[in-house]
Design a protein around this motif. Structure first.
Motif, PDB file in Angstrom:
ATOM      1  N   GLU A  28      44.961 -12.941  -6.356  1.00  0.00           N
ATOM      2  CA  GLU A  28      45.718 -11.837  -6.443  1.00  0.00           C
ATOM      3  C   GLU A  28      44.984 -10.360  -5.977  1.00  0.00           C
ATOM      4  O   GLU A  28      45.301  -9.654  -5.191  1.00  0.00           O
ATOM      5  N   VAL A  29      43.884 -10.434  -6.723  1.00  0.00           N
ATOM      6  CA  VAL A  29      42.845  -9.402  -6.388  1.00  0.00           C
ATOM      7  C   VAL A  29      42.276  -9.264  -4.993  1.00  0.00           C
ATOM      8  O   VAL A  29      42.708  -7.978  -4.278  1.00  0.00           O
ATOM      9  N   VAL A  30      41.901 -10.131  -4.864  1.00  0.00           N
ATOM     10  CA  VAL A  30      41.588 -10.540  -3.206  1.00  0.00           C
ATOM     11  C   VAL A  30      42.627 -10.155  -2.381  1.00  0.00           C
ATOM     12  O   VAL A  30      42.469  -9.523  -1.288  1.00  0.00           O
ATOM     13  N   GLN A  31      43.857 -10.398  -2.323  1.00  0.00           N
ATOM     14  CA  GLN A  31      44.781 -10.366  -1.530  1.00  0.00           C
ATOM     15  C   GLN A  31      45.119  -8.945  -1.407  1.00  0.00           C
ATOM     16  O   GLN A  31      45.398  -8.323  -0.428  1.00  0.00           O
ATOM     17  N   LYS A  32      45.019  -8.423  -2.732  1.00  0.00           N
ATOM     18  CA  LYS A  32      45.360  -6.832  -2.845  1.00  0.00           C
ATOM     19  C   LYS A  32      44.302  -6.101  -1.967  1.00  0.00           C
ATOM     20  O   LYS A  32      44.639  -5.197  -1.395  1.00  0.00           O
ATOM     21  N   VAL A  33      43.175  -6.625  -2.049  1.00  0.00           N
ATOM     22  CA  VAL A  33      42.254  -5.737  -1.361  1.00  0.00           C
ATOM     23  C   VAL A  33      42.084  -5.971   0.040  1.00  0.00           C
ATOM     24  O   VAL A  33      41.712  -5.071   0.876  1.00  0.00           O
ATOM     25  N   ILE A  34      42.226  -7.358   0.598  1.00  0.00           N
ATOM     26  CA  ILE A  34      41.933  -7.522   1.980  1.00  0.00           C
ATOM     27  C   ILE A  34      43.360  -8.105   2.607  1.00  0.00           C
ATOM     28  O   ILE A  34      43.229  -8.612   3.794  1.00  0.00           O
ATOM     29  N   GLY A  35      44.261  -8.351   1.851  1.00  0.00           N
ATOM     30  CA  GLY A  35      45.333  -9.331   2.282  1.00  0.00           C
ATOM     31  C   GLY A  35      45.190 -10.746   2.218  1.00  0.00           C
ATOM     32  O   GLY A  35      44.116 -11.259   1.988  1.00  0.00           O
ATOM     33  N   ALA A  36      46.341 -11.529   2.853  1.00  0.00           N
ATOM     34  CA  ALA A  36      46.133 -12.728   2.572  1.00  0.00           C
ATOM     35  C   ALA A  36      45.377 -13.561   3.957  1.00  0.00           C
ATOM     36  O   ALA A  36      45.192 -12.801   4.869  1.00  0.00           O
ATOM     37  N   ALA A  93      41.588 -17.042   9.490  1.00  0.00           N
ATOM     38  CA  ALA A  93      41.373 -16.840   8.375  1.00  0.00           C
ATOM     39  C   ALA A  93      40.307 -15.806   8.093  1.00  0.00           C
ATOM     40  O   ALA A  93      39.208 -15.755   8.759  1.00  0.00           O
ATOM     41  N   LYS A  94      40.470 -14.932   6.826  1.00  0.00           N
ATOM     42  CA  LYS A  94      39.522 -13.978   6.635  1.00  0.00           C
ATOM     43  C   LYS A  94      38.193 -14.693   5.899  1.00  0.00           C
ATOM     44  O   LYS A  94      38.474 -15.674   5.027  1.00  0.00           O
ATOM     45  N   THR A  95      37.043 -13.968   6.166  1.00  0.00           N
ATOM     46  CA  THR A  95      35.968 -14.521   5.639  1.00  0.00           C
ATOM     47  C   THR A  95      35.308 -13.916   4.231  1.00  0.00           C
ATOM     48  O   THR A  95      35.243 -12.491   4.323  1.00  0.00           O
ATOM     49  N   ILE A  96      35.101 -14.693   3.331  1.00  0.00           N
ATOM     50  CA  ILE A  96      34.526 -13.874   1.966  1.00  0.00           C
ATOM     51  C   ILE A  96      33.090 -14.253   1.817  1.00  0.00           C
ATOM     52  O   ILE A  96      32.954 -15.301   1.635  1.00  0.00           O
ATOM     53  N   THR A 118      29.580 -10.283   9.857  1.00  0.00           N
ATOM     54  CA  THR A 118      30.215  -9.289   9.223  1.00  0.00           C
ATOM     55  C   THR A 118      31.407 -10.017   8.445  1.00  0.00           C
ATOM     56  O   THR A 118      32.232 -10.522   9.259  1.00  0.00           O
ATOM     57  N   VAL A 119      31.504  -9.902   7.166  1.00  0.00           N
ATOM     58  CA  VAL A 119      32.540 -10.619   6.567  1.00  0.00           C
ATOM     59  C   VAL A 119      33.501  -9.632   6.257  1.00  0.00           C
ATOM     60  O   VAL A 119      33.319  -8.526   6.156  1.00  0.00           O
ATOM     61  N   ASP A 120      34.839 -10.159   5.528  1.00  0.00           N
ATOM     62  CA  ASP A 120      36.030  -9.340   5.320  1.00  0.00           C
ATOM     63  C   ASP A 120      35.855  -8.940   3.840  1.00  0.00           C
ATOM     64  O   ASP A 120      36.433  -7.583   3.544  1.00  0.00           O
ATOM     65  N   LEU A 121      35.003  -9.550   3.068  1.00  0.00           N
ATOM     66  CA  LEU A 121      34.839  -8.994   1.732  1.00  0.00           C
ATOM     67  C   LEU A 121      33.606  -9.560   1.013  1.00  0.00           C
ATOM     68  O   LEU A 121      33.180 -10.870   1.500  1.00  0.00           O
ATOM     69  N   VAL A 122      33.086  -8.815   0.074  1.00  0.00           N
ATOM     70  CA  VAL A 122      31.901  -9.428  -0.655  1.00  0.00           C
ATOM     71  C   VAL A 122      32.205  -9.591  -2.243  1.00  0.00           C
ATOM     72  O   VAL A 122      32.606  -8.509  -2.575  1.00  0.00           O
ATOM     73  N   LEU A 123      31.887 -10.689  -2.555  1.00  0.00           N
ATOM     74  CA  LEU A 123      32.154 -10.945  -3.865  1.00  0.00           C
ATOM     75  C   LEU A 123      30.695 -11.227  -4.491  1.00  0.00           C
ATOM     76  O   LEU A 123      30.079 -12.400  -4.307  1.00  0.00           O
ATOM     77  N   THR A 124      30.133 -10.113  -5.549  1.00  0.00           N
ATOM     78  CA  THR A 124      28.802 -10.640  -5.812  1.00  0.00           C
ATOM     79  C   THR A 124      28.613 -10.698  -7.336  1.00  0.00           C
ATOM     80  O   THR A 124      29.309  -9.717  -7.926  1.00  0.00           O
ATOM     81  N   ASP A 125      27.549 -11.461  -7.753  1.00  0.00           N
ATOM     82  CA  ASP A 125      27.354 -11.340  -9.370  1.00  0.00           C
ATOM     83  C   ASP A 125      26.375 -10.338  -9.419  1.00  0.00           C
ATOM     84  O   ASP A 125      25.854  -9.564  -8.477  1.00  0.00           O
ATOM     85  N   GLN A 126      25.982  -9.923 -10.604  1.00  0.00           N
ATOM     86  CA  GLN A 126      25.020  -8.724 -10.601  1.00  0.00           C
ATOM     87  C   GLN A 126      23.439  -9.516 -11.047  1.00  0.00           C
ATOM     88  O   GLN A 126      22.680  -9.095 -10.416  1.00  0.00           O
ATOM     89  N   ASN A 127      23.472 -10.258 -12.370  1.00  0.00           N
ATOM     90  CA  ASN A 127      22.139 -10.694 -12.535  1.00  0.00           C
ATOM     91  C   ASN A 127      21.863 -11.778 -11.858  1.00  0.00           C
ATOM     92  O   ASN A 127      22.266 -12.983 -12.321  1.00  0.00           O
ATOM     93  N   VAL A 148      31.628 -17.832   2.792  1.00  0.00           N
ATOM     94  CA  VAL A 148      30.155 -18.081   2.831  1.00  0.00           C
ATOM     95  C   VAL A 148      29.519 -17.833   1.579  1.00  0.00           C
ATOM     96  O   VAL A 148      29.654 -17.026   0.940  1.00  0.00           O
ATOM     97  N   GLN A 149      28.516 -18.651   1.125  1.00  0.00           N
ATOM     98  CA  GLN A 149      27.982 -18.736   0.139  1.00  0.00           C
ATOM     99  C   GLN A 149      26.441 -18.350   0.198  1.00  0.00           C
ATOM    100  O   GLN A 149      25.990 -18.660   1.099  1.00  0.00           O
ATOM    101  N   ALA A 150      26.076 -17.469  -0.924  1.00  0.00           N
ATOM    102  CA  ALA A 150      24.509 -16.943  -1.176  1.00  0.00           C
ATOM    103  C   ALA A 150      24.110 -17.335  -2.669  1.00  0.00           C
ATOM    104  O   ALA A 150      24.953 -16.912  -3.600  1.00  0.00           O
TER     105      ALA A 150
END
Lengths: 122, 180
Positions: free
Chosen positions: A114-122, A2-5, A46-55, A30-32
């Protein structure tokens, strides 16, 4: 395997909903709790994708992206912003800092996956 | 022209500050309580949601075992698939709806910060200690009020500058997605 986000958000409920959606789609998560925590965890593995908030307290999302892009291992890792911020000005800042996409909250789990799969695959 | 005695003016401003501070403290207390209640509510809702979802997955596994064993009629299996799709759609709606707390929290925190900033501005009214000469009272009071006004303007601008609005959502419709 599995890919790690890595998902970075100071809101516990938001992190929980993101993690729930991603895990249901088969990703490891992984949560931060803020940008600094995110940077530390990104360095640990090193993860496969980073999904981050701004504020966020301590370190915001744009600063996190800027810091990540200085690391050799994060030159090409996709980074998406997931934030309440929706202005073109902020999106331009995100793009300039090295973000690959901008998702405005609240997110729909189906569209997020859908977006995550488009960016890094399933 | 008759002027306001400076001591009375000071007392008036101090009273405005005192009353304002008391009301703002009440507002801040209510906002903190609201934040606390919302946080506790979302924690309980999230925990219950996760439990319900886990139970649904267990139930679906059990039904799949029955289906694999040929103990369900085709029309029953079709009906189960419809239920499963409906549940999936509702789960997505719940996940979207549960994100309200992230936004309301940001708005509440912004309001609390503004209340605190306003308290500091009001404090200016009672803490100002201009020395004033009685013979020039009218001119001194004029200067005093002008200075107060200027400090208020600066304080207000500073406060606004630190309170940029980051949540403009008016409902829980899902947001835009842009890939660069």
């Amino acid at each position: 395997m599995a890919k790690t986000i890595l998902t970075v958000d100071d809101s516990g409920s938001l992190r929980q909903m993101v993690a729930f959606s991603l895990k249901a789609a088969g990703y490891d998560v992984v949560q931060a709790v803020d940008g600094q925590d995110g940077l530390n965890k990104a360095k640990e593995k090193t993860v496969d994708l980073v999904l981050t908030d701004q504020n966020m307290p301590v370190m915001d999302g744009l600063t996190l992206i800027t810091n990540l892009r200085t690391l050799a291992s994060y030159q090409k890792v996709p980074i998406l912003m997931l934030t309440t911020e929706s202005s073109d000005e902020m999106k331009a800042k995100g793009k300039a800092a090295g973000a690959n996409g901008w998702l405005v909250k609240p997110f729909d789990p189906k569209r997020l996956i859908e977006v995550v799969q488009k960016v890094i695959g399933a | 022209m008759k002027t306001l005695p400076i001591e009375e003016l000071r007392e008036l401003l101090a009273a405005v500050s005192r009353h304002g501070d008391w009301h703002l403290l009440e507002i801040e207390t209510d906002l903190q309580q609201t934040t606390f209640l919302l946080n506790e509510a979302i924690e309980k809702l999230s925990a219950s949601f996760m439990t319900v979802y886990a139970q649904l997955l267990e139930q679906q596994s059990a039904l799949k075992l029955l289906a694999d064993a040929g103990k369900l009629q085709p029309e029953e299996m079709q009906q189960l698939r419809v239920f499963q799709d409906n549940i999936g759609q509702e789960v997505n709606k719940v996940v979207t709806g549960m994100q309200f707390q992230d936004m309301t929290n940001q708005l509440l925190q912004r309001t609390i910060n503004r209340v605190n900033g306003l308290k500091e501005l009001l404090h200016e009214l009672s803490s100002h200690q201009f020395p004033m000469a009685a013979e020039d009272e009218h001119e001194e009071i004029r200067n005093f009020i002008m200075q107060l006004n200027q400090n208020f303007d600066q304080g207000s601008q500073h406060l606004t500058g630190n309170l940029r609005k980051s949540v403009n959502q008016q409902d829980l419709a899902t947001g835009d997605i842009d890939l660069f």
